[in-house]
Design a protein around this motif. Structure first.
Motif, PDB file in Angstrom:
ATOM      1  N   GLN A   1       1.454  -4.377   7.196  1.00 35.93           N
ATOM      2  CA  GLN A   1       0.356  -3.910   7.679  1.00 35.93           C
ATOM      3  C   GLN A   1      -0.480  -5.168   8.259  1.00 35.93           C
ATOM      4  OE1 GLN A   1      -0.371  -0.425   7.937  1.00 35.93           O
ATOM      5  NE2 GLN A   1       1.898  -0.598   7.404  1.00 35.93           N
ATOM      6  N   LEU A   2      -0.250  -6.356   7.751  1.00 34.12           N
ATOM      7  CA  LEU A   2      -0.829  -7.486   8.230  1.00 34.12           C
ATOM      8  C   LEU A   2      -0.374  -8.107   9.375  1.00 34.12           C
ATOM      9  CD1 LEU A   2      -2.055  -8.942   4.882  1.00 34.12           C
ATOM     10  CD2 LEU A   2      -3.389  -7.862   6.615  1.00 34.12           C
ATOM     11  N   GLY A   3       0.919  -7.626   9.859  1.00 31.84           N
ATOM     12  CA  GLY A   3       1.431  -8.208  11.142  1.00 31.84           C
ATOM     13  C   GLY A   3       2.626  -9.143  10.450  1.00 31.84           C
ATOM     14  N   GLU A   4       2.581  -9.570   9.363  1.00 35.50           N
ATOM     15  CA  GLU A   4       3.667 -10.452   8.794  1.00 35.50           C
ATOM     16  C   GLU A   4       5.071  -9.975   8.488  1.00 35.50           C
ATOM     17  OE1 GLU A   4       1.867 -13.086   5.914  1.00 35.50           O
ATOM     18  OE2 GLU A   4      -0.143 -12.313   6.380  1.00 35.50           O
TER      19      GLU A   4
ATOM     20  N   GLY B   1      -3.022  -3.988  -7.905  1.00 34.05           N
ATOM     21  CA  GLY B   1      -2.551  -4.347  -6.714  1.00 34.05           C
ATOM     22  C   GLY B   1      -2.055  -2.904  -5.864  1.00 34.05           C
ATOM     23  N   ILE B   2      -1.718  -1.879  -6.650  1.00 34.65           N
ATOM     24  CA  ILE B   2      -1.314  -0.636  -5.760  1.00 34.65           C
ATOM     25  C   ILE B   2      -2.624  -0.053  -5.170  1.00 34.65           C
ATOM     26  CG2 ILE B   2      -0.465   1.709  -6.151  1.00 34.65           C
ATOM     27  CD1 ILE B   2       1.833  -0.770  -5.924  1.00 34.65           C
ATOM     28  N   ILE B   3      -3.688  -0.092  -6.175  1.00 32.84           N
ATOM     29  CA  ILE B   3      -5.040   0.398  -5.933  1.00 32.84           C
ATOM     30  C   ILE B   3      -5.488  -0.475  -4.611  1.00 32.84           C
ATOM     31  CG2 ILE B   3      -7.496   0.626  -6.535  1.00 32.84           C
ATOM     32  CD1 ILE B   3      -6.170   1.048  -9.374  1.00 32.84           C
ATOM     33  N   ASP B   4      -5.438  -1.577  -4.459  1.00 29.25           N
ATOM     34  CA  ASP B   4      -5.809  -2.393  -3.286  1.00 29.25           C
ATOM     35  C   ASP B   4      -4.901  -2.061  -2.089  1.00 29.25           C
ATOM     36  OD1 ASP B   4      -8.012  -3.867  -4.565  1.00 29.25           O
ATOM     37  OD2 ASP B   4      -6.661  -5.455  -5.222  1.00 29.25           O
TER      38      ASP B   4
ATOM     39  N   GLU C   1       7.739  -5.320  -5.190  1.00 26.47           N
ATOM     40  CA  GLU C   1       8.331  -5.828  -3.961  1.00 26.47           C
ATOM     41  C   GLU C   1       8.114  -5.034  -2.695  1.00 26.47           C
ATOM     42  OE1 GLU C   1      10.329  -7.730  -7.132  1.00 26.47           O
ATOM     43  OE2 GLU C   1       9.946  -5.882  -6.853  1.00 26.47           O
ATOM     44  N   TYR C   2       8.453  -3.907  -2.703  1.00 31.77           N
ATOM     45  CA  TYR C   2       8.361  -2.722  -1.808  1.00 31.77           C
ATOM     46  C   TYR C   2       6.916  -2.699  -1.340  1.00 31.77           C
ATOM     47  CZ  TYR C   2       7.727   1.434   0.983  1.00 31.77           C
ATOM     48  OH  TYR C   2       7.304   2.589   1.879  1.00 31.77           O
ATOM     49  N   SER C   3       5.950  -2.725  -2.455  1.00 29.95           N
ATOM     50  CA  SER C   3       4.509  -2.716  -1.924  1.00 29.95           C
ATOM     51  C   SER C   3       3.931  -3.783  -1.459  1.00 29.95           C
ATOM     52  CB  SER C   3       3.657  -2.308  -3.607  1.00 29.95           C
ATOM     53  OG  SER C   3       4.073  -1.112  -3.764  1.00 29.95           O
ATOM     54  N   ARG C   4       4.286  -5.061  -1.816  1.00 31.48           N
ATOM     55  CA  ARG C   4       3.939  -6.145  -1.102  1.00 31.48           C
ATOM     56  C   ARG C   4       4.441  -6.241   0.143  1.00 31.48           C
ATOM     57  NH1 ARG C   4       5.309 -12.408  -3.733  1.00 31.48           N
ATOM     58  NH2 ARG C   4       7.143 -11.773  -2.610  1.00 31.48           N
ATOM     59  N   GLY C   5       5.697  -5.965   0.337  1.00 35.59           N
ATOM     60  CA  GLY C   5       6.316  -5.843   1.810  1.00 35.59           C
ATOM     61  C   GLY C   5       5.420  -4.812   2.680  1.00 35.59           C
ATOM     62  N   TYR C   6       5.026  -3.970   2.233  1.00 41.79           N
ATOM     63  CA  TYR C   6       4.337  -2.913   3.031  1.00 41.79           C
ATOM     64  C   TYR C   6       2.955  -3.738   3.488  1.00 41.79           C
ATOM     65  CZ  TYR C   6       1.322   1.102   4.224  1.00 41.79           C
ATOM     66  OH  TYR C   6       0.441   1.937   5.140  1.00 41.79           O
TER      67      TYR C   6
ATOM     68  N   GLN D   1      -6.501   1.280  -0.880  1.00 47.78           N
ATOM     69  CA  GLN D   1      -7.827   0.776  -0.300  1.00 47.78           C
ATOM     70  C   GLN D   1      -7.786   0.158   1.043  1.00 47.78           C
ATOM     71  OE1 GLN D   1      -9.852  -0.026  -3.838  1.00 47.78           O
ATOM     72  NE2 GLN D   1     -11.047   1.555  -4.000  1.00 47.78           N
ATOM     73  N   ARG D   2      -6.396  -0.535   1.311  1.00 43.21           N
ATOM     74  CA  ARG D   2      -6.259  -1.312   2.580  1.00 43.21           C
ATOM     75  C   ARG D   2      -6.879  -2.686   2.433  1.00 43.21           C
ATOM     76  NH1 ARG D   2      -7.084   3.267   6.900  1.00 43.21           N
ATOM     77  NH2 ARG D   2      -5.259   4.390   6.620  1.00 43.21           N
ATOM     78  N   ASN D   3      -7.006  -3.035   1.205  1.00 44.79           N
ATOM     79  CA  ASN D   3      -7.457  -4.509   0.886  1.00 44.79           C
ATOM     80  C   ASN D   3      -6.173  -5.090   0.372  1.00 44.79           C
ATOM     81  OD1 ASN D   3     -10.046  -3.735   0.697  1.00 44.79           O
ATOM     82  ND2 ASN D   3      -9.852  -3.215  -1.555  1.00 44.79           N
ATOM     83  N   TYR D   4      -5.382  -5.378   1.719  1.00 45.69           N
ATOM     84  CA  TYR D   4      -4.121  -5.995   1.680  1.00 45.69           C
ATOM     85  C   TYR D   4      -3.808  -7.306   1.008  1.00 45.69           C
ATOM     86  CZ  TYR D   4      -3.105  -1.958   4.499  1.00 45.69           C
ATOM     87  OH  TYR D   4      -3.003  -0.731   4.945  1.00 45.69           O
ATOM     88  N   GLU D   5      -4.662  -8.167   1.315  1.00 47.46           N
ATOM     89  CA  GLU D   5      -4.724  -9.641   0.961  1.00 47.46           C
ATOM     90  C   GLU D   5      -4.769  -9.424  -0.623  1.00 47.46           C
ATOM     91  OE1 GLU D   5      -6.639  -8.702   3.427  1.00 47.46           O
ATOM     92  OE2 GLU D   5      -6.285  -9.743   5.274  1.00 47.46           O
TER      93      GLU D   5
END
Length: 115
Positions: A84-87, A44-47, A75-80, A50-54
């Protein structure tokens, strides 16, 4: 090769920003140990990097649901990713969860990010 050694090999590649190599190693670990949530989190962190947020959100959600880690990093990383996706509401919710776990990353956020 022991899992711990594989993790170290992956982290070494990650440190040199060769993200596809550690991602492949973590996926290899998961073939023999699908409950290696550290590998799931790291994918997940690698994605995220690499800006593969989904895709990052998918992996990080798995990790958050099992609730093994208490550092708030997932939680922090998913929030980020959500941010980035505007959610923004989802981002704020995750940032608050990260804050509740005293995440060192979250502590650097301005209050406006989670209130």
């Amino acid at each position: 090769m022991l899992v711990k050694a594989k993790h170290q090999e992956a982290f070494d590649y990650f440190a040199t920003q060769e993200y596809d190599k550690p991602k492949a190693i973590f996926k290899e670990i998961l073939k023999t140990n699908p409950k290696d949530y550290l590998s799931v989190q790291n994918i997940g962190i690698i994605d995220l990097v690499q800006r593969n947020y989904e895709e990052a959100i998918k992996s990080l959600t798995v990790v958050i649901k099992v609730n093994l880690f208490t550092d708030g990093k997932s939680e922090y990383s998913r929030g980020y990713c959500y941010e980035q996706l505007g959610e923004l509401e989802k981002a704020k919710k995750d940032y608050r969860k990260s804050q509740a776990k005293n995440s060192s990353q979250e502590m650097s956020l301005p209050v406006s990010k989670y209130e």
